[in-house]
Design a protein around this motif. Structure first.
Motif, PDB file in Angstrom:
ATOM      1  N   CYS A  87      35.606  52.215  58.402  1.00 25.40           N
ATOM      2  CA  CYS A  87      35.537  52.764  59.749  1.00 25.40           C
ATOM      3  C   CYS A  87      36.935  53.298  60.054  1.00 25.40           C
ATOM      4  O   CYS A  87      37.854  53.105  59.252  1.00 25.40           O
ATOM      5  CB  CYS A  87      35.071  51.715  60.771  1.00 25.40           C
ATOM      6  N   PRO A  88      37.139  53.984  61.189  1.00 24.53           N
ATOM      7  CA  PRO A  88      38.470  54.527  61.466  1.00 24.53           C
ATOM      8  C   PRO A  88      39.566  53.467  61.363  1.00 24.53           C
ATOM      9  O   PRO A  88      39.490  52.407  61.976  1.00 24.53           O
ATOM     10  CB  PRO A  88      38.335  55.060  62.902  1.00 24.53           C
ATOM     11  N   ASN A  89      40.551  53.749  60.535  1.00 24.59           N
ATOM     12  CA  ASN A  89      41.724  52.901  60.319  1.00 24.59           C
ATOM     13  C   ASN A  89      41.460  51.678  59.432  1.00 24.59           C
ATOM     14  O   ASN A  89      42.325  50.809  59.320  1.00 24.59           O
ATOM     15  CB  ASN A  89      42.370  52.450  61.637  1.00 24.59           C
ATOM     16  N   ILE A  90      40.277  51.581  58.830  1.00 30.65           N
ATOM     17  CA  ILE A  90      40.000  50.523  57.841  1.00 30.65           C
ATOM     18  C   ILE A  90      39.529  51.188  56.558  1.00 30.65           C
ATOM     19  O   ILE A  90      38.524  51.909  56.551  1.00 30.65           O
ATOM     20  CB  ILE A  90      38.930  49.524  58.319  1.00 30.65           C
ATOM     21  N   ASN A  91      40.262  50.969  55.478  1.00 27.79           N
ATOM     22  CA  ASN A  91      39.926  51.576  54.199  1.00 27.79           C
ATOM     23  C   ASN A  91      39.804  50.527  53.101  1.00 27.79           C
ATOM     24  O   ASN A  91      40.617  49.599  53.021  1.00 27.79           O
ATOM     25  CB  ASN A  91      41.006  52.596  53.795  1.00 27.79           C
ATOM     26  N   TYR A  92      38.770  50.681  52.294  1.00 26.87           N
ATOM     27  CA  TYR A  92      38.579  49.843  51.112  1.00 26.87           C
ATOM     28  C   TYR A  92      39.349  50.498  49.967  1.00 26.87           C
ATOM     29  O   TYR A  92      39.122  51.660  49.636  1.00 26.87           O
ATOM     30  CB  TYR A  92      37.086  49.726  50.800  1.00 26.87           C
ATOM     31  N   LEU A  93      40.279  49.760  49.361  1.00 25.14           N
ATOM     32  CA  LEU A  93      41.163  50.323  48.347  1.00 25.14           C
ATOM     33  C   LEU A  93      40.438  50.713  47.061  1.00 25.14           C
ATOM     34  O   LEU A  93      40.798  51.690  46.403  1.00 25.14           O
ATOM     35  CB  LEU A  93      42.280  49.317  48.016  1.00 25.14           C
ATOM     36  N   GLY A  94      39.424  49.933  46.678  1.00 28.46           N
ATOM     37  CA  GLY A  94      38.729  50.182  45.425  1.00 28.46           C
ATOM     38  C   GLY A  94      38.757  48.959  44.531  1.00 28.46           C
ATOM     39  O   GLY A  94      39.258  47.895  44.905  1.00 28.46           O
ATOM     40  N   LYS A  95      38.228  49.088  43.317  1.00 29.44           N
ATOM     41  CA  LYS A  95      38.112  47.943  42.414  1.00 29.44           C
ATOM     42  C   LYS A  95      39.467  47.496  41.881  1.00 29.44           C
ATOM     43  O   LYS A  95      39.730  46.311  41.775  1.00 29.44           O
ATOM     44  CB  LYS A  95      37.189  48.269  41.247  1.00 29.44           C
ATOM     45  N   ARG A  96      40.309  48.431  41.520  1.00 28.31           N
ATOM     46  CA  ARG A  96      41.644  48.085  41.062  1.00 28.31           C
ATOM     47  C   ARG A  96      42.504  49.327  41.054  1.00 28.31           C
ATOM     48  O   ARG A  96      42.006  50.455  40.998  1.00 28.31           O
ATOM     49  CB  ARG A  96      41.617  47.429  39.679  1.00 28.31           C
ATOM     50  N   PHE A 124      35.855  41.747  37.938  1.00 26.15           N
ATOM     51  CA  PHE A 124      36.811  42.518  37.157  1.00 26.15           C
ATOM     52  C   PHE A 124      36.901  41.917  35.752  1.00 26.15           C
ATOM     53  O   PHE A 124      36.557  40.749  35.539  1.00 26.15           O
ATOM     54  CB  PHE A 124      38.196  42.542  37.821  1.00 26.15           C
ATOM     55  N   THR A 125      37.331  42.717  34.815  1.00 21.22           N
ATOM     56  CA  THR A 125      37.452  42.289  33.423  1.00 21.22           C
ATOM     57  C   THR A 125      38.861  42.589  32.923  1.00 21.22           C
ATOM     58  O   THR A 125      39.705  43.108  33.664  1.00 21.22           O
ATOM     59  CB  THR A 125      36.432  43.016  32.534  1.00 21.22           C
ATOM     60  N   ASN A 126      39.091  42.295  31.642  1.00 22.43           N
ATOM     61  CA  ASN A 126      40.405  42.538  31.064  1.00 22.43           C
ATOM     62  C   ASN A 126      40.796  44.020  31.133  1.00 22.43           C
ATOM     63  O   ASN A 126      41.964  44.366  31.318  1.00 22.43           O
ATOM     64  CB  ASN A 126      40.457  42.042  29.616  1.00 22.43           C
ATOM     65  N   SER A 127      39.826  44.923  31.031  1.00 21.74           N
ATOM     66  CA  SER A 127      40.151  46.349  31.082  1.00 21.74           C
ATOM     67  C   SER A 127      40.659  46.762  32.463  1.00 21.74           C
ATOM     68  O   SER A 127      41.490  47.674  32.588  1.00 21.74           O
ATOM     69  CB  SER A 127      38.931  47.194  30.702  1.00 21.74           C
ATOM     70  N   ASP A 128      40.191  46.075  33.520  1.00 23.98           N
ATOM     71  CA  ASP A 128      40.652  46.385  34.872  1.00 23.98           C
ATOM     72  C   ASP A 128      42.128  46.004  35.060  1.00 23.98           C
ATOM     73  O   ASP A 128      42.924  46.797  35.574  1.00 23.98           O
ATOM     74  CB  ASP A 128      39.801  45.657  35.907  1.00 23.98           C
ATOM     75  N   VAL A 129      42.479  44.772  34.651  1.00 20.03           N
ATOM     76  CA  VAL A 129      43.871  44.349  34.850  1.00 20.03           C
ATOM     77  C   VAL A 129      44.809  45.112  33.920  1.00 20.03           C
ATOM     78  O   VAL A 129      45.959  45.404  34.273  1.00 20.03           O
ATOM     79  CB  VAL A 129      44.025  42.828  34.674  1.00 20.03           C
ATOM     80  N   GLU A 130      44.318  45.456  32.729  1.00 22.28           N
ATOM     81  CA  GLU A 130      45.137  46.237  31.812  1.00 22.28           C
ATOM     82  C   GLU A 130      45.382  47.632  32.378  1.00 22.28           C
ATOM     83  O   GLU A 130      46.470  48.192  32.233  1.00 22.28           O
ATOM     84  CB  GLU A 130      44.461  46.324  30.447  1.00 22.28           C
ATOM     85  N   SER A 131      44.384  48.178  33.055  1.00 20.84           N
ATOM     86  CA  SER A 131      44.531  49.492  33.685  1.00 20.84           C
ATOM     87  C   SER A 131      45.604  49.448  34.762  1.00 20.84           C
ATOM     88  O   SER A 131      46.426  50.365  34.871  1.00 20.84           O
ATOM     89  CB  SER A 131      43.200  49.940  34.281  1.00 20.84           C
ATOM     90  N   VAL A 132      45.607  48.388  35.583  1.00 21.68           N
ATOM     91  CA  VAL A 132      46.614  48.251  36.633  1.00 21.68           C
ATOM     92  C   VAL A 132      48.003  48.152  36.012  1.00 21.68           C
ATOM     93  O   VAL A 132      48.962  48.804  36.477  1.00 21.68           O
ATOM     94  CB  VAL A 132      46.328  47.015  37.516  1.00 21.68           C
ATOM     95  N   ARG A 133      48.137  47.346  34.954  1.00 21.71           N
ATOM     96  CA  ARG A 133      49.433  47.236  34.286  1.00 21.71           C
ATOM     97  C   ARG A 133      49.908  48.594  33.777  1.00 21.71           C
ATOM     98  O   ARG A 133      51.069  48.970  33.928  1.00 21.71           O
ATOM     99  CB  ARG A 133      49.321  46.235  33.136  1.00 21.71           C
ATOM    100  N   ASN A 134      48.986  49.353  33.182  1.00 23.41           N
ATOM    101  CA  ASN A 134      49.367  50.651  32.621  1.00 23.41           C
ATOM    102  C   ASN A 134      49.804  51.642  33.703  1.00 23.41           C
ATOM    103  O   ASN A 134      50.740  52.415  33.517  1.00 23.41           O
ATOM    104  CB  ASN A 134      48.210  51.233  31.816  1.00 23.41           C
ATOM    105  N   ILE A 135      49.097  51.625  34.841  1.00 18.98           N
ATOM    106  CA  ILE A 135      49.477  52.503  35.949  1.00 18.98           C
ATOM    107  C   ILE A 135      50.903  52.189  36.396  1.00 18.98           C
ATOM    108  O   ILE A 135      51.696  53.091  36.701  1.00 18.98           O
ATOM    109  CB  ILE A 135      48.506  52.343  37.138  1.00 18.98           C
ATOM    110  N   CYS A 136      51.235  50.904  36.405  1.00 13.69           N
ATOM    111  CA  CYS A 136      52.552  50.471  36.885  1.00 13.69           C
ATOM    112  C   CYS A 136      53.674  50.815  35.919  1.00 13.69           C
ATOM    113  O   CYS A 136      54.722  51.328  36.320  1.00 13.69           O
ATOM    114  CB  CYS A 136      52.549  48.953  37.120  1.00 13.69           C
ATOM    115  N   SER A 137      53.452  50.536  34.627  1.00 14.99           N
ATOM    116  CA  SER A 137      54.590  50.529  33.719  1.00 14.99           C
ATOM    117  C   SER A 137      54.526  51.456  32.521  1.00 14.99           C
ATOM    118  O   SER A 137      55.555  51.748  31.914  1.00 14.99           O
ATOM    119  CB  SER A 137      54.804  49.100  33.202  1.00 14.99           C
ATOM    120  N   LYS A 138      53.348  51.930  32.150  1.00 11.81           N
ATOM    121  CA  LYS A 138      53.247  52.720  30.918  1.00 11.81           C
ATOM    122  C   LYS A 138      54.055  54.012  31.042  1.00 11.81           C
ATOM    123  O   LYS A 138      53.872  54.789  31.962  1.00 11.81           O
ATOM    124  CB  LYS A 138      51.783  53.044  30.600  1.00 11.81           C
ATOM    125  N   GLY A 139      54.950  54.217  30.096  1.00  8.56           N
ATOM    126  CA  GLY A 139      55.786  55.405  30.089  1.00  8.56           C
ATOM    127  C   GLY A 139      56.927  55.366  31.085  1.00  8.56           C
ATOM    128  O   GLY A 139      57.671  56.336  31.233  1.00  8.56           O
TER     129      GLY A 139
END
Length: 533
Positions: A87-96, A124-139
């Protein structure tokens, strides 16, 4: 300095009016806040309660970001499981993923509960947390960590070596993610308890470099009947903009990382080693014997669940310790000394401390208490000079009056905080402390004259104590938890010093050279009142 003011709440479970009314009040009093993060279950059994916010009758006071469902019956309340506006000013961020604020603040998030069988809309599974790690630090070879990690589920082993009402099973995947992305704050919900862990030092990937610490904070349900803390405020500078000296600054209650150092290893992309309770390539080079010793040590600490012991060699405030920052010292007596406060609210914020290692005012040897309270230049019966009276005279010259307070909770060495406020504000202090205590669901009792703390607080009793310029004294017995910056928050509030951004000492750091200059100035001005000379 580009800081963000963030509120975080525990499970809302449909109590939207309770949440947003409280947030609106706090935002008016101590804001404006940049955002509100919600962990745990945002919805109750259904989506009712948001209608007035959706049609504009009521408004959400702060941009609010929530996590996804933690059970199958809540999935239908999210129009798009990958992220959407509720609703206005409330947002769901997503799965990860990772959300970056306008200030540069980096918030990593993982929705749902851990799954062993495969993906679903509420897990969530291992691929979800690995995706978050990669977004943060890969490269990113300059990656130091993220500012905040929010999850609904607790990480496994986070309560190791700590006293906590609950010890949930937790998620190994989230433990791995916490080690990999090194958040400065990690917030969770779901257990309906408030638990603030002693900060722990993150692992270094190479083992030979310094790392910053992480504060893990679990929040209770919104409006819970036990009145456990469910809303937390943090004023934080983005990690990428911080000075290295500030980022690596340690605290006296710093602990070892509760997780195994195997969490430093990368995940395997195929079948996971669940029988070994790790999700890593077991052929990677790790010192197995040292790791086994570490796990045995962690298990031993977990069984004992005792707070760490401190001594004069390691204490930041024992004058004989190599760790004490002597450039802050103003005056030294036989049993007590005066020092400039690190990260003070105002430039003349000082501390009265015992020279030796003593924890609280309620548990002091007689000779130490005598010097702190009645220290004389000659005979105290004839000359009742004290640090307190000397400071009172010193501040009187500036048309200010001192407020004294002590927090005997998550500290190891007695620190009497002395903060001067303008004389004309003194009449507001009592109401300010009482209002803030009520807002934090705390009982703040006024003590009768001449009451000694040792009479009401036996040794090892956690408490907060404040003495006002009027002579009135107030006491709070800490039973479950306590907002660590309570005394500073009251004095820095809009109604007193109007410096809400200085409520946390970590937000007020200056260089050592600037500290030394302030201490030198205070020492010179205080000299006529210094009874130790």
């Amino acid at each position: 300095m580009n800081k963000s003011k963030v509120l975080v709440c525990g499970d809302v479970e449909g109590k939207f009016k309770t949440l947003f009314s409280r947030v609106e009040n706090i935002n008016k009093k101590n804001g404006p806040f940049d955002m509100l993060l919600c962990v745990g279950n945002f919805f109750g059994t259904n989506g009712s309660g948001l209608e007035q916010y959706k049609n504009g009758i009521l408004t959400v006071p702060v941009p609010t970001y929530i996590l996804g469902p933690n059970s199958p019956n809540l999935v239908d309340l999210y129009s798009d499981i990958n992220g959407c506006e509720i609703c206005p000013n409330i947002n769901y961020l997503g799965k990860r993923g990772v959300y970056t604020g306008t200030s540069g603040l980096k918030i990593a998030y993982v929705s749902g509960v851990e799954s062993e069988s495969g993906k679903s809309d509420y897990t969530f599974t291992n691929s979800d947390v690995e995706s978050v790690r990669n977004i943060c630090s890969k490269g990113n070879h300059k990656f130091q960590g993220v500012d905040i990690l929010i999850t609904s589920l607790w990480p496994k082993d986070i309560t190791n070596g700590q006293k906590c009402q609950v010890h949930p099973e937790g998620s190994w995947l989230l433990s791995w993610l916490a080690v990999q992305v090194k958040p400065r704050y990690h917030f969770t919900g779901l257990q309906n308890v408030y638990f603030e862990r002693s900060p722990y030092r993150n692992f270094s990937a190479t083992g030979d470099t310094a790392e910053h610490s992480t504060r893990f904070i679990a929040l209770a349900k919104v409006g819970n009947p036990d009145k456990q803390k469910w809303l937390y405020a943090v004023n934080i500078e983005p990690i990428d903009q911080m000075k290295t000296s500030e980022l690596y600054q340690a605290t006296t209650d710093l602990t070892e990382c509760p997780y195994s150092n195997r969490m430093l290893l990368p995940m395997t992309s195929g079948k996971q080693e669940r029988s070994a309770q790790f999700f890593y390539d077991m052929n990677s080079p790790v010192d197995g014997e040292n790791d086994r010793k570490r796990r045995r040590k962690d298990d031993h600490q977990h069984r004992r669940k005792q707070p760490p012991n401190f001594d004069q060699e390691s204490c930041w405030f024992c004058l004989a310790s190599a760790a004490v920052e002597k450039h802050l010292v103003i005056s030294i007596g036989t049993e007590a000394y005066l020092a400039l406060a690190k990260g003070g609210i105002v430039p003349d914020h000082v501390l009265i401390l015992p020279v030796g290692h003593h924890q609280s005012l309620s548990d002091l040897p007689e000779q130490v208490e005598e010097e702190i309270n009645k220290y004389p230049k000659h005979d105290y019966k004839k000359n009742r000079k004290t640090y307190c009276s000397a400071l009172k005279k010193f501040f009187k010259k500036q048309r200010k009056v001192p407020v004294y307070f002590e927090r005997n909770y998550k500290t190891s060495h007695l620190q009497i905080q002395v903060v001067p406020v303008p004389y004309e504000l003194a009449s507001r202090l009592k109401q300010a402390f009482q209002d803030s205590a009520e807002e934090d669901d705390m009982q703040l009792d006024e003590l009768p004259p001449h009451t000694k703390l040792s009479q009401i607080a036996p040794p090892r009793t956690p408490y907060f104590y404040v003495e006002l310029p009027s002579g009135e004294k107030f006491f709070h017995r800490v039973r479950k938890s306590f907002p660590l910056q309570f005394g500073r928050e009251v004095l820095a509030s809009e109604n007193i010093l109007d410096m809400p951004d200085r409520a946390d000492w970590k937000d007020c750091s200056i260089t050592k050279e600037e500290e030394a200059k302030l201490a030198k100035h205070f020492r010179s001005e205080f000299q006529p009142y210094d009874f130790t000379l």
